[in-house]
Scaffold this motif. Structure first.
Motif, PDB file in Angstrom:
ATOM      1  N   LEU A   1       0.849  -1.183   0.000  1.00 35.17           N
ATOM      2  CA  LEU A   1       0.000   0.000   0.000  1.00 35.17           C
ATOM      3  C   LEU A   1       0.888   1.237   0.000  1.00 35.17           C
ATOM      4  CD1 LEU A   1      -2.993   1.105   0.397  1.00 35.17           C
ATOM      5  CD2 LEU A   1      -2.422   1.220   2.833  1.00 35.17           C
ATOM      6  N   LYS A   2       0.562   2.190  -0.838  1.00 36.84           N
ATOM      7  CA  LYS A   2       1.228   3.492  -0.823  1.00 36.84           C
ATOM      8  C   LYS A   2       0.142   4.541  -1.039  1.00 36.84           C
ATOM      9  CE  LYS A   2       4.982   6.154  -0.799  1.00 36.84           C
ATOM     10  NZ  LYS A   2       6.034   6.048  -1.835  1.00 36.84           N
ATOM     11  N   GLY A   3      -0.188   5.269   0.033  1.00 33.36           N
ATOM     12  CA  GLY A   3      -1.303   6.208  -0.053  1.00 33.36           C
ATOM     13  C   GLY A   3      -2.603   5.447  -0.244  1.00 33.36           C
ATOM     14  N   ASP A   4      -3.281   5.709  -1.362  1.00 36.46           N
ATOM     15  CA  ASP A   4      -4.534   5.010  -1.663  1.00 36.46           C
ATOM     16  C   ASP A   4      -4.353   3.903  -2.692  1.00 36.46           C
ATOM     17  OD1 ASP A   4      -6.052   6.608   0.070  1.00 36.46           O
ATOM     18  OD2 ASP A   4      -6.271   8.174  -1.447  1.00 36.46           O
ATOM     19  N   THR A   5      -3.120   3.650  -3.100  1.00 41.71           N
ATOM     20  CA  THR A   5      -2.855   2.633  -4.121  1.00 41.71           C
ATOM     21  C   THR A   5      -2.425   1.331  -3.455  1.00 41.71           C
ATOM     22  OG1 THR A   5      -2.166   4.329  -5.707  1.00 41.71           O
ATOM     23  CG2 THR A   5      -1.519   2.060  -6.176  1.00 41.71           C
ATOM     24  N   ALA A   6      -3.162   0.277  -3.740  1.00 36.22           N
ATOM     25  CA  ALA A   6      -2.874  -1.041  -3.168  1.00 36.22           C
ATOM     26  C   ALA A   6      -2.592  -2.022  -4.290  1.00 36.22           C
ATOM     27  CB  ALA A   6      -4.032  -1.529  -2.308  1.00 36.22           C
ATOM     28  N   TRP A   7      -1.604  -2.877  -4.083  1.00 44.63           N
ATOM     29  CA  TRP A   7      -1.292  -3.891  -5.078  1.00 44.63           C
ATOM     30  C   TRP A   7      -0.782  -5.144  -4.382  1.00 44.63           C
ATOM     31  CZ3 TRP A   7       1.729   0.265  -3.940  1.00 44.63           C
ATOM     32  CH2 TRP A   7       3.094   0.078  -3.710  1.00 44.63           C
ATOM     33  N   ARG A   8      -0.644  -6.200  -5.160  1.00 41.37           N
ATOM     34  CA  ARG A   8      -0.182  -7.471  -4.624  1.00 41.37           C
ATOM     35  C   ARG A   8       0.801  -8.105  -5.603  1.00 41.37           C
ATOM     36  NH1 ARG A   8      -4.152 -11.561  -6.666  1.00 41.37           N
ATOM     37  NH2 ARG A   8      -5.584 -10.417  -8.011  1.00 41.37           N
ATOM     38  N   LYS A   9       1.563  -9.030  -5.094  1.00 42.35           N
ATOM     39  CA  LYS A   9       2.531  -9.727  -5.932  1.00 42.35           C
ATOM     40  C   LYS A   9       2.486 -11.203  -5.600  1.00 42.35           C
ATOM     41  CE  LYS A   9       7.429  -9.585  -7.326  1.00 42.35           C
ATOM     42  NZ  LYS A   9       8.730  -8.928  -7.086  1.00 42.35           N
ATOM     43  N   LEU A  10       2.373 -12.015  -6.633  1.00 45.15           N
ATOM     44  CA  LEU A  10       2.309 -13.462  -6.447  1.00 45.15           C
ATOM     45  C   LEU A  10       2.923 -14.117  -7.666  1.00 45.15           C
ATOM     46  CD1 LEU A  10       1.251 -15.858  -4.693  1.00 45.15           C
ATOM     47  CD2 LEU A  10      -0.852 -15.751  -6.040  1.00 45.15           C
ATOM     48  N   ARG A  11       3.866 -15.016  -7.426  1.00 49.93           N
ATOM     49  CA  ARG A  11       4.538 -15.733  -8.507  1.00 49.93           C
ATOM     50  C   ARG A  11       5.129 -14.779  -9.539  1.00 49.93           C
ATOM     51  NH1 ARG A  11       0.409 -20.861  -9.537  1.00 49.93           N
ATOM     52  NH2 ARG A  11       1.127 -22.106  -7.768  1.00 49.93           N
ATOM     53  N   GLY A  12       5.691 -13.674  -9.038  1.00 49.01           N
ATOM     54  CA  GLY A  12       6.364 -12.730  -9.912  1.00 49.01           C
ATOM     55  C   GLY A  12       5.455 -11.754 -10.630  1.00 49.01           C
ATOM     56  N   GLN A  13       4.134 -11.920 -10.484  1.00 49.17           N
ATOM     57  CA  GLN A  13       3.194 -11.042 -11.166  1.00 49.17           C
ATOM     58  C   GLN A  13       2.709  -9.946 -10.222  1.00 49.17           C
ATOM     59  OE1 GLN A  13       0.119 -13.677 -12.721  1.00 49.17           O
ATOM     60  NE2 GLN A  13       1.146 -13.745 -14.698  1.00 49.17           N
ATOM     61  N   VAL A  14       2.778  -8.693 -10.690  1.00 51.29           N
ATOM     62  CA  VAL A  14       2.300  -7.547  -9.930  1.00 51.29           C
ATOM     63  C   VAL A  14       0.917  -7.179 -10.454  1.00 51.29           C
ATOM     64  CG1 VAL A  14       2.695  -5.123  -9.381  1.00 51.29           C
ATOM     65  CG2 VAL A  14       4.635  -6.708  -9.511  1.00 51.29           C
ATOM     66  N   ARG A  15      -0.064  -7.136  -9.544  1.00 49.33           N
ATOM     67  CA  ARG A  15      -1.442  -6.832  -9.939  1.00 49.33           C
ATOM     68  C   ARG A  15      -2.082  -5.891  -8.939  1.00 49.33           C
ATOM     69  NH1 ARG A  15      -4.073 -12.626 -11.895  1.00 49.33           N
ATOM     70  NH2 ARG A  15      -2.845 -12.825 -13.828  1.00 49.33           N
ATOM     71  N   PRO A  16      -3.037  -5.084  -9.387  1.00 47.15           N
ATOM     72  CA  PRO A  16      -3.777  -4.258  -8.427  1.00 47.15           C
ATOM     73  C   PRO A  16      -4.489  -5.140  -7.413  1.00 47.15           C
ATOM     74  CG  PRO A  16      -4.275  -3.637 -10.702  1.00 47.15           C
ATOM     75  CD  PRO A  16      -3.528  -4.916 -10.765  1.00 47.15           C
ATOM     76  N   ALA A  17      -4.567  -4.679  -6.179  1.00 47.84           N
ATOM     77  CA  ALA A  17      -5.357  -5.399  -5.180  1.00 47.84           C
ATOM     78  C   ALA A  17      -6.818  -5.340  -5.579  1.00 47.84           C
ATOM     79  CB  ALA A  17      -5.162  -4.781  -3.806  1.00 47.84           C
ATOM     80  N   ARG A  18      -7.544  -6.418  -5.310  1.00 45.81           N
ATOM     81  CA  ARG A  18      -8.978  -6.400  -5.624  1.00 45.81           C
ATOM     82  C   ARG A  18      -9.688  -5.328  -4.819  1.00 45.81           C
ATOM     83  NH1 ARG A  18      -8.723 -12.746  -5.287  1.00 45.81           N
ATOM     84  NH2 ARG A  18      -7.966 -13.192  -7.389  1.00 45.81           N
ATOM     85  N   SER A  19      -9.186  -5.066  -3.617  1.00 49.88           N
ATOM     86  CA  SER A  19      -9.694  -3.993  -2.773  1.00 49.88           C
ATOM     87  C   SER A  19      -8.555  -3.548  -1.865  1.00 49.88           C
ATOM     88  CB  SER A  19     -10.881  -4.467  -1.932  1.00 49.88           C
ATOM     89  OG  SER A  19     -11.170  -3.539  -0.903  1.00 49.88           O
ATOM     90  N   PRO A  20      -8.461  -2.250  -1.571  1.00 52.51           N
ATOM     91  CA  PRO A  20      -7.434  -1.799  -0.626  1.00 52.51           C
ATOM     92  C   PRO A  20      -7.821  -2.000   0.834  1.00 52.51           C
ATOM     93  CG  PRO A  20      -8.676   0.074  -1.433  1.00 52.51           C
ATOM     94  CD  PRO A  20      -9.201  -1.132  -2.167  1.00 52.51           C
ATOM     95  N   ALA A  21      -9.012  -2.560   1.098  1.00 44.41           N
ATOM     96  CA  ALA A  21      -9.536  -2.633   2.465  1.00 44.41           C
ATOM     97  C   ALA A  21      -8.611  -3.398   3.398  1.00 44.41           C
ATOM     98  CB  ALA A  21     -10.932  -3.254   2.465  1.00 44.41           C
ATOM     99  N   ARG A  22      -8.099  -4.558   2.950  1.00 41.93           N
ATOM    100  CA  ARG A  22      -7.269  -5.375   3.842  1.00 41.93           C
ATOM    101  C   ARG A  22      -5.990  -4.641   4.221  1.00 41.93           C
ATOM    102  NH1 ARG A  22      -4.431 -11.130   2.321  1.00 41.93           N
ATOM    103  NH2 ARG A  22      -3.562  -9.816   0.671  1.00 41.93           N
ATOM    104  N   SER A  23      -5.324  -4.026   3.235  1.00 43.06           N
ATOM    105  CA  SER A  23      -4.067  -3.327   3.523  1.00 43.06           C
ATOM    106  C   SER A  23      -4.295  -2.099   4.387  1.00 43.06           C
ATOM    107  CB  SER A  23      -3.380  -2.941   2.214  1.00 43.06           C
ATOM    108  OG  SER A  23      -2.952  -4.093   1.514  1.00 43.06           O
ATOM    109  N   GLN A  24      -5.360  -1.345   4.121  1.00 41.94           N
ATOM    110  CA  GLN A  24      -5.659  -0.173   4.935  1.00 41.94           C
ATOM    111  C   GLN A  24      -5.974  -0.590   6.369  1.00 41.94           C
ATOM    112  OE1 GLN A  24      -5.324   2.936   4.196  1.00 41.94           O
ATOM    113  NE2 GLN A  24      -5.624   3.274   2.001  1.00 41.94           N
ATOM    114  N   HIS A  25      -6.714  -1.676   6.521  1.00 42.70           N
ATOM    115  CA  HIS A  25      -7.026  -2.179   7.850  1.00 42.70           C
ATOM    116  C   HIS A  25      -5.750  -2.621   8.570  1.00 42.70           C
ATOM    117  CE1 HIS A  25      -7.833  -5.638  10.562  1.00 42.70           C
ATOM    118  NE2 HIS A  25      -8.814  -4.873  11.008  1.00 42.70           N
ATOM    119  N   TRP A  26      -4.874  -3.369   7.883  1.00 38.64           N
ATOM    120  CA  TRP A  26      -3.634  -3.852   8.486  1.00 38.64           C
ATOM    121  C   TRP A  26      -2.799  -2.681   8.989  1.00 38.64           C
ATOM    122  CZ3 TRP A  26      -1.659  -9.162   8.065  1.00 38.64           C
ATOM    123  CH2 TRP A  26      -0.363  -9.331   8.564  1.00 38.64           C
ATOM    124  N   LEU A  27      -2.703  -1.629   8.177  1.00 39.50           N
ATOM    125  CA  LEU A  27      -1.879  -0.474   8.529  1.00 39.50           C
ATOM    126  C   LEU A  27      -2.464   0.302   9.708  1.00 39.50           C
ATOM    127  CD1 LEU A  27       0.318   1.670   8.051  1.00 39.50           C
ATOM    128  CD2 LEU A  27      -1.083   2.570   6.188  1.00 39.50           C
TER     129      LEU A  27
END
Length: 540
Positions: free
Chosen positions: A130-156
């Motif tokens: 998460l950086k500001g309002d932009t959330a993304w994920r990485k799995l198996r070398g692929q970078v993709r937008p997070a389906r929702s930023p809710a989990r990362s915002q909650h974690w932070l």
């Protein structure tokens, strides 16, 4: 052929497990309203100083423990599949509103059961950022937008120091409350459209012990999340828990035993240049007359035309994706109704778009083992991130099937089968179109990696091997495979993924003719039978 059951999600006679959290919040707020004015025995700054939050700019830690893949059970209602966390690392920069969590996992279950890319051979690293309002994920070398930023915002912002910083920025004040004879200081924070939370501080030490929250979720709606913080230690004058447990919807998702805690280390995190837009798009590919593959995202759908209406296979990911699929179907078949949408299985990424269809009063066909799961999910409030269905009196209508079901129509036959015994999901529904020799499959096979030949036995995924054996046992004559994840492929790709080298037996002369006598039990007849609907709803 199994009878399809029919039921509607009804909030009046259900109390889902995660609904308990809503009741607790209601009771808590009622107590505040009808009791004497809350005693502000401490200021927020007192809690901040006790925790050492005023000294914190960044927070990093490493941890081992266990991860339980949310929603990934082989059957709805079972425990979520467990994985070993090898060395999770968290990095937070509060001023930059930045978060990085990288979580290497090892396989635990033997034999594999459920989702989470099982079996993991070696390590699988799941990462989210998460950086500001932009959330993304990485799995198996692929970078993709997070389906929702809710989990990362909650974690932070519900982390021990993040919650206090969020409360300070919002001007929140602690309340002194008594629950079960014990006094607590409570502090409320929220991120509009994503989550709301209440932190519970032990007044004896002014330490954050628990956070009760609700997160916007595509399937579980206002999903309850309870985070427990225990074993506080002091690091450079800053207090931080040594153990953190996250419970999602009543089940443990993360159980972390911290190895190192490092306040105020530099955190460098930039949004990746290759990160694509999260805009929902669709593409439509004709597979055969009346059969279209709707792609454009991480998960796809298929629409099959019948004489008077159409059937859609899969409404994945999110309400936005579901709406995009609906628009694609209407554009292709503007004069035909959707008889029903087939839900392959209950995993969140394959059921997140169903609410869009429910709002359009399209019945949802799913396996009978999902009955309670969806009844509870669709009875839960969706107030954090409302959608059109949450603002109407429309009730989602579900049809259920057993091990197999045939849709017999003048235009074509659709055979539906449940992959009973599949390691991924025992309620996984696949569709077979015998005239066109097409298989539609979700979960049990994806064609994200194109093969040049059969996999070695040690590389074969048992879920794909199970699917191939299922096909051979039923002598399904397949030429084209439409996976919900990946791309349209020939049957050779599935065969090779299962480690097989021979096409399944096919002899048209010996293939049994369709059971046309069963036409009275087609899905259409069940849908149009008020007596059957009434009886099944009453029994439910």
């Amino acid at each position: 052929m199994d009878h399809i059951g029919d039921y509607a999600a009804n909030a009046t006679n259900l109390c889902p497990p995660w609904g308990t959290f809503l009741l607790r919040i209601a009771a808590f707020l009622t107590a505040l309203v009808f009791s004497a004015a809350p005693l502000h025995a401490v200021d927020l700054d007192d809690l901040i100083q006790a925790m050492g939050t005023d000294k914190v700019k960044t927070m990093s830690f490493s941890a081992g423990g266990a991860y339980f893949h949310p929603g990934g059970s082989a059957l709805a209602g079972e425990d979520w599949p467990k994985f070993k966390i090898v060395n999770l690392t968290q990095r937070i920069d509060f001023e930059a509103k930045a978060l990085a969590v990288e979580m290497p996992l090892e396989q635990v279950l033997d034999p594999p059961r459920g989702a989470g890319f099982q079996p993991i051979r070696g390590l699988l690293v799941r990462s989210w950022y998460l950086k500001g309002d932009t959330a993304w994920r990485k799995l198996r070398g692929q970078v993709r937008p997070a389906r929702s930023p809710a989990r990362s915002q909650h974690w932070l912002w519900t982390s021990p120091h993040g919650l206090l910083k969020a409360a300070k920025a919002a001007g929140s004040r602690p309340n002194l409350v008594t629950v079960g004879g014990k006094k607590w200081y409570t502090v409320a924070v929220e991120k509009s459209g994503l989550f709301r939370a209440i932190g519970w501080f032990d007044p004896e030490e002014n330490l954050l012990r628990k956070v009760e929250a609700q997160i916007a979720h595509e399937v579980l709606n206002d999903m309850s999340v309870v985070t427990l913080y225990t074993g506080y230690k002091v690091f450079d004058g800053i207090k931080h828990p040594a153990r953190i447990i996250f419970n999602f919807a009543g089940q443990t998702a993360y159980d972390l035993e911290l190895n190192t805690v490092s306040p105020n280390l530099p955190v460098f995190l930039d949004v990746p240049a290759e990160l694509k837009s999260n805009e929902v798009k669709t593409t439509t590919e004709k597979v055969a007359d009346g059969i279209y593959y709707i792609g454009g995202g991480s998960h796809h759908s298929v629409v099959v035309e019948l004489e008077k209406d159409v059937v859609v296979f899969e409404a994945p990911v999110s309400v936005a994706r579901g709406n995009a699929v609906l628009k694609a179907v209407w554009a292709r078949f503007p004069k035909k109704k959707i008889r029903f949408v087939i839900n392959s299985h209950h995993h969140f990424d394959h059921s997140g778009g169903l609410r869009a269809f429910a709002y359009q009063e399209v019945p949802i066909l799913t396996h009978e083992s999902n009955r309670t799961f969806y009844a509870e999910a669709y009875s839960t409030a969706r107030s954090i991130s409302p959608d059109p269905l949450s603002n109407t009196a429309i009730k989602a209508r579900f049809l259920t099937m057993g091990d197999e079901f045939k849709i017999i129509d003048a235009e074509r036959i659709i055979e539906l089968y449940t992959l009973k015994g599949s390691p991924l999901s025992e309620s996984n529904i696949i569709a077979y179109l015998p005239k066109e020799k097409v298989l539609i499959v979700a979960g049990a096979y994806s064609s994200q990696k194109i093969l040049g030949g059969p996999l070695a036995p040690e590389d074969v995924n048992p879920t794909q091997a199970h699917l191939w054996k299922f096909i051979e046992d039923r002598k399904l004559d397949i030429e084209t495979v439409l996976p919900v994840r990946g791309q349209k492929v020939t049957v050779d790709q599935l065969k090779w993924a299962a480690g097989a080298g021979v096409k399944p037996f096919s002899d048209p002369e010996n293939t049994p003719a369709p059971d046309t006598a069963a036409g009275d039990q087609t899905a259409k007849d069940v849908l149009n039978s008020p007596a059957k609907e009434e009886d099944s709803q009453k029994n439910f």
